[in-house]
Design a protein around this motif. Structure first.
Motif, mmCIF file in Angstrom:
data_model
loop_
_atom_site.group_PDB
_atom_site.id
_atom_site.type_symbol
_atom_site.label_atom_id
_atom_site.label_comp_id
_atom_site.label_asym_id
_atom_site.label_seq_id
_atom_site.Cartn_x
_atom_site.Cartn_y
_atom_site.Cartn_z
ATOM 1 N N LYS A 1 62.924 31.876 -21.011
ATOM 2 C CA LYS A 1 63.684 32.875 -20.283
ATOM 3 C C LYS A 1 65.179 32.696 -20.551
ATOM 4 O O LYS A 1 65.680 31.579 -20.527
ATOM 5 C CB LYS A 1 63.418 32.706 -18.789
ATOM 6 C CG LYS A 1 62.830 33.906 -18.150
ATOM 7 C CD LYS A 1 62.612 33.646 -16.684
ATOM 8 C CE LYS A 1 62.124 34.905 -16.024
ATOM 9 N NZ LYS A 1 61.950 34.753 -14.614
ATOM 10 N N HIS A 2 65.856 33.810 -20.754
ATOM 11 C CA HIS A 2 67.288 33.747 -21.009
ATOM 12 C C HIS A 2 68.061 33.987 -19.722
ATOM 13 O O HIS A 2 67.678 34.784 -18.876
ATOM 14 C CB HIS A 2 67.698 34.791 -22.044
ATOM 15 C CG HIS A 2 67.140 34.514 -23.400
ATOM 16 N ND1 HIS A 2 67.610 33.499 -24.195
ATOM 17 C CD2 HIS A 2 66.137 35.099 -24.105
ATOM 18 C CE1 HIS A 2 66.942 33.484 -25.323
ATOM 19 N NE2 HIS A 2 66.029 34.452 -25.298
ATOM 20 N N SER A 3 69.181 33.309 -19.607
ATOM 21 C CA SER A 3 70.041 33.467 -18.438
ATOM 22 C C SER A 3 70.795 34.790 -18.533
ATOM 23 O O SER A 3 71.137 35.258 -19.624
ATOM 24 C CB SER A 3 71.031 32.307 -18.365
ATOM 25 O OG SER A 3 71.960 32.526 -17.337
ATOM 26 N N GLN A 4 71.095 35.362 -17.385
ATOM 27 C CA GLN A 4 71.868 36.603 -17.376
ATOM 28 C C GLN A 4 73.358 36.330 -17.561
ATOM 29 O O GLN A 4 74.125 37.232 -17.849
ATOM 30 C CB GLN A 4 71.642 37.350 -16.070
ATOM 31 C CG GLN A 4 72.192 36.629 -14.846
ATOM 32 C CD GLN A 4 71.911 37.377 -13.567
ATOM 33 O OE1 GLN A 4 71.211 38.363 -13.569
ATOM 34 N NE2 GLN A 4 72.466 36.903 -12.481
ATOM 35 N N PHE A 5 73.763 35.070 -17.416
ATOM 36 C CA PHE A 5 75.170 34.710 -17.530
ATOM 37 C C PHE A 5 75.528 34.403 -18.980
ATOM 38 O O PHE A 5 74.783 33.743 -19.687
ATOM 39 C CB PHE A 5 75.494 33.510 -16.638
ATOM 40 C CG PHE A 5 75.205 33.771 -15.187
ATOM 41 C CD1 PHE A 5 75.999 34.630 -14.451
ATOM 42 C CD2 PHE A 5 74.121 33.185 -14.571
ATOM 43 C CE1 PHE A 5 75.728 34.888 -13.120
ATOM 44 C CE2 PHE A 5 73.842 33.427 -13.238
ATOM 45 C CZ PHE A 5 74.650 34.290 -12.514
ATOM 46 N N LEU B 1 87.109 34.878 -16.524
ATOM 47 C CA LEU B 1 86.705 34.230 -17.767
ATOM 48 C C LEU B 1 86.551 35.273 -18.867
ATOM 49 O O LEU B 1 85.852 36.265 -18.693
ATOM 50 C CB LEU B 1 85.386 33.483 -17.579
ATOM 51 C CG LEU B 1 85.362 32.397 -16.516
ATOM 52 C CD1 LEU B 1 83.962 31.814 -16.399
ATOM 53 C CD2 LEU B 1 86.360 31.303 -16.819
ATOM 54 N N THR B 2 87.218 35.063 -19.985
ATOM 55 C CA THR B 2 87.087 35.967 -21.123
ATOM 56 C C THR B 2 85.959 35.475 -22.021
ATOM 57 O O THR B 2 85.539 34.319 -21.910
ATOM 58 C CB THR B 2 88.395 36.037 -21.935
ATOM 59 O OG1 THR B 2 88.602 34.777 -22.569
ATOM 60 C CG2 THR B 2 89.580 36.388 -21.062
ATOM 61 N N PRO B 3 85.477 36.294 -22.928
ATOM 62 C CA PRO B 3 84.428 35.833 -23.839
ATOM 63 C C PRO B 3 84.949 34.895 -24.941
ATOM 64 O O PRO B 3 84.174 34.350 -25.707
ATOM 65 C CB PRO B 3 83.881 37.127 -24.448
ATOM 66 C CG PRO B 3 84.849 38.182 -24.134
ATOM 67 C CD PRO B 3 85.706 37.735 -23.014
ATOM 68 N N ILE B 4 86.252 34.681 -25.005
ATOM 69 C CA ILE B 4 86.860 33.866 -26.059
ATOM 70 C C ILE B 4 86.820 32.389 -25.677
ATOM 71 O O ILE B 4 87.213 32.020 -24.574
ATOM 72 C CB ILE B 4 88.319 34.302 -26.303
ATOM 73 C CG1 ILE B 4 88.391 35.796 -26.617
ATOM 74 C CG2 ILE B 4 88.952 33.482 -27.415
ATOM 75 C CD1 ILE B 4 89.777 36.374 -26.567
ATOM 76 N N VAL B 5 86.339 31.556 -26.600
ATOM 77 C CA VAL B 5 86.324 30.106 -26.402
ATOM 78 C C VAL B 5 87.089 29.462 -27.547
ATOM 79 O O VAL B 5 86.850 29.764 -28.711
ATOM 80 C CB VAL B 5 84.884 29.549 -26.363
ATOM 81 C CG1 VAL B 5 84.888 28.051 -26.153
ATOM 82 C CG2 VAL B 5 84.082 30.223 -25.273
#
Length: 135
Positions: free
Chosen positions: A1-5, A59-63
């Motif tokens: 199962k994949h997390s929704q986060f 939180l942005t999608p950039i890491v």
């Protein structure tokens, strides 16, 4: 199962400060203190290194690749080397934020001009649609 986060609080996560005097500026998580706070550093955007609550951040999608507890000089160097500001400005999220600020700063007359232009565009679209339906 994949997390929704998809975005997690992690070292190197680029955040947008959402409250306080540095609202709207980018910073990087350099240390996680506990379940509610982290140490951020944003030397490029002018966000001083300090303790921030997660509720004050987006939180942005950039890491970024940055070591844990990195100093400001290292964060600045990596921020510029990985072109984080350019990545952020190219994102649709940043573009929507700048458009929103632009709309908020319009004068009354400029808002009226926008209304008139929208009416003209709507009218021309309606006319071309009716011509295509008739043909």
């Amino acid at each position: 199962k994949h997390s929704q986060f998809r975005r997690f609080v992690e070292i190197g996560r680029v955040c947008l400060v959402n409250k306080g005097e540095h609202n709207g500026k980018l910073a990087v998580i350099v240390e996680i203190v506990d379940h509610a706070r982290a140490i951020l550093d944003g030397p490029v955007a002018g966000v001083p290194r300090g303790l921030y609550h997660y509720t004050d951040l987006l939180l942005t999608p950039i890491v970024m690749k940055v070591p844990r507890g990195a100093r400001s000089k290292k964060v600045r160097k990596e921020f510029e080397a990985q072109k984080i500001t350019e990545k952020w400005e190219a994102s649709s999220w940043a573009k929507r934020r700048t458009a929103k600020v632009g709309r908020q700063n319009l004068s009354d007359f400029e808002r009226f001009e926008v209304l008139v232009l929208k009416k003209r565009r709507r009218d021309s679209v309606r006319k071309s649609l009716s011509k295509s339906k008739a043909a």
